[in-house]
Design a protein around this motif. Structure first.
Motif, mmCIF file in Angstrom:
data_model
loop_
_atom_site.group_PDB
_atom_site.id
_atom_site.type_symbol
_atom_site.label_atom_id
_atom_site.label_comp_id
_atom_site.label_asym_id
_atom_site.label_seq_id
_atom_site.Cartn_x
_atom_site.Cartn_y
_atom_site.Cartn_z
ATOM 1 N N ASP A 68 -55.217 -17.312 11.523
ATOM 2 C CA ASP A 68 -54.659 -16.633 10.360
ATOM 3 C C ASP A 68 -54.429 -17.612 9.202
ATOM 4 O O ASP A 68 -54.763 -17.326 8.070
ATOM 5 N N GLN A 69 -53.888 -18.775 9.497
ATOM 6 C CA GLN A 69 -53.656 -19.788 8.460
ATOM 7 C C GLN A 69 -54.981 -20.336 7.933
ATOM 8 O O GLN A 69 -55.099 -20.619 6.742
ATOM 9 N N ASP A 70 -55.960 -20.498 8.805
ATOM 10 C CA ASP A 70 -57.280 -20.952 8.369
ATOM 11 C C ASP A 70 -57.901 -19.951 7.390
ATOM 12 O O ASP A 70 -58.482 -20.345 6.383
ATOM 13 N N GLU A 71 -57.799 -18.661 7.723
ATOM 14 C CA GLU A 71 -58.339 -17.627 6.841
ATOM 15 C C GLU A 71 -57.631 -17.638 5.488
ATOM 16 O O GLU A 71 -58.269 -17.518 4.450
ATOM 17 N N HIS A 72 -56.310 -17.766 5.517
ATOM 18 C CA HIS A 72 -55.544 -17.805 4.270
ATOM 19 C C HIS A 72 -55.933 -19.021 3.430
ATOM 20 O O HIS A 72 -56.117 -18.906 2.214
ATOM 21 N N ALA A 73 -56.073 -20.156 4.060
ATOM 22 C CA ALA A 73 -56.440 -21.382 3.344
ATOM 23 C C ALA A 73 -57.855 -21.264 2.762
ATOM 24 O O ALA A 73 -58.101 -21.661 1.619
ATOM 25 N N ALA A 74 -58.772 -20.698 3.532
ATOM 26 C CA ALA A 74 -60.146 -20.522 3.051
ATOM 27 C C ALA A 74 -60.178 -19.559 1.862
ATOM 28 O O ALA A 74 -60.861 -19.808 0.861
ATOM 29 N N ALA A 109 -61.239 -8.125 -2.307
ATOM 30 C CA ALA A 109 -61.938 -9.215 -1.612
ATOM 31 C C ALA A 109 -61.141 -9.678 -0.396
ATOM 32 O O ALA A 109 -61.723 -9.976 0.651
ATOM 33 N N TRP A 110 -59.831 -9.753 -0.525
ATOM 34 C CA TRP A 110 -59.015 -10.168 0.634
ATOM 35 C C TRP A 110 -59.141 -9.156 1.768
ATOM 36 O O TRP A 110 -59.300 -9.523 2.927
ATOM 37 N N ARG A 111 -59.095 -7.870 1.412
ATOM 38 C CA ARG A 111 -59.222 -6.837 2.455
ATOM 39 C C ARG A 111 -60.568 -6.933 3.172
ATOM 40 O O ARG A 111 -60.664 -6.612 4.351
ATOM 41 N N ARG A 112 -61.589 -7.373 2.448
ATOM 42 C CA ARG A 112 -62.937 -7.437 3.012
ATOM 43 C C ARG A 112 -63.403 -8.873 3.243
ATOM 44 O O ARG A 112 -64.594 -9.104 3.412
ATOM 45 N N HIS A 113 -62.492 -9.832 3.276
ATOM 46 C CA HIS A 113 -62.890 -11.251 3.317
ATOM 47 C C HIS A 113 -63.742 -11.611 4.527
ATOM 48 O O HIS A 113 -64.539 -12.524 4.466
ATOM 49 N N ARG A 114 -63.608 -10.869 5.591
ATOM 50 C CA ARG A 114 -64.427 -11.167 6.776
ATOM 51 C C ARG A 114 -65.885 -10.758 6.579
ATOM 52 O O ARG A 114 -66.765 -11.204 7.315
ATOM 53 N N ASP A 115 -66.142 -9.922 5.562
ATOM 54 C CA ASP A 115 -67.510 -9.496 5.239
ATOM 55 C C ASP A 115 -68.167 -10.398 4.198
ATOM 56 O O ASP A 115 -69.330 -10.182 3.841
ATOM 57 N N ALA A 116 -67.430 -11.375 3.701
ATOM 58 C CA ALA A 116 -67.932 -12.216 2.612
ATOM 59 C C ALA A 116 -69.148 -13.026 3.059
ATOM 60 O O ALA A 116 -69.137 -13.648 4.114
#
Length: 180
Positions: free
Chosen positions: A4-10, A47-54
């Motif tokens: 979760d922290q990695d995703e937030h930092a990215a 973009a945050w809601r869909r960040h895993r699709d980026a």
């Protein structure tokens, strides 16, 4: 650090690197900085809601989201998009250079004479400096389709520059007078 922290930092890095570009994209299309800020923020919420699709190349993806956010904004307000004049694209210095001022005015007039679709594809490849693949990603079409759209839009722009409406009106008027 957990996932979760990695995703937030990215995402924070993506935001920091791309927010000014998305803000500029929105401002050039809406012409109001406060509204552009709101729309850019909304773009990053989506973009945050869909960040895993980026995808790996995130900027065209963000421009595509911003394009849809802007369309929703215009639809909600029931107005046509207003764009900022191309002053950024033409470096005109107020030094009495009449030819440069005239060229800038002619370019603005010709650009305004294009369809919104033509203007948008030219904005993406000139103002936003996207390559054809990235522009295709923003527009949701193939690279080949964008290449054709750019080619045709440039050709129409050149025609408008070579034959402005005032010149066409004069030619028609002269033709009518000669025929009378």
């Amino acid at each position: 650090m957990d996932v979760d922290q990695d995703e937030h930092a990215a995402f924070a890095r993506v935001y920091s690197a791309n927010y000014p570009l998305v803000l500029r994209y929105c401002y050039r299309r809406i012409g109001d900085m406060e509204s552009a800020r709101e729309l850019a923020q909304e773009t990053f919420v989506v973009a945050w809601r869909r960040h895993r699709d980026a995808p790996e190349s995130v900027l065209p993806w963000l421009y595509g989201i911003a394009r849809r956010v802007l369309a929703d904004h215009w639809r909600a307000r029931r107005v046509r998009p207003v764009t900022v004049p191309m002053a950024e694209s033409v470096d005109v210095v107020d030094d009495g250079d009449f030819a440069a001022v005239t060229l800038a005015q002619d370019l603005r007039r010709a650009f305004a004479g294009l369809s919104e679709s033509d203007r948008e594809v030219l904005r993406l490849v000139t103002w936003e400096e996207l390559d054809l693949s990235a522009a295709a990603q923003v527009l949701g079409c193939s690279k080949t389709a964008v290449a054709v759209r750019v080619f045709r839009a440039r050709r129409r722009l050149a025609r408008l520059l070579d034959n402005p409406p005032a010149v066409r009106a004069q030619k028609v008027s002269a033709t009518v007078r000669e025929g009378v």
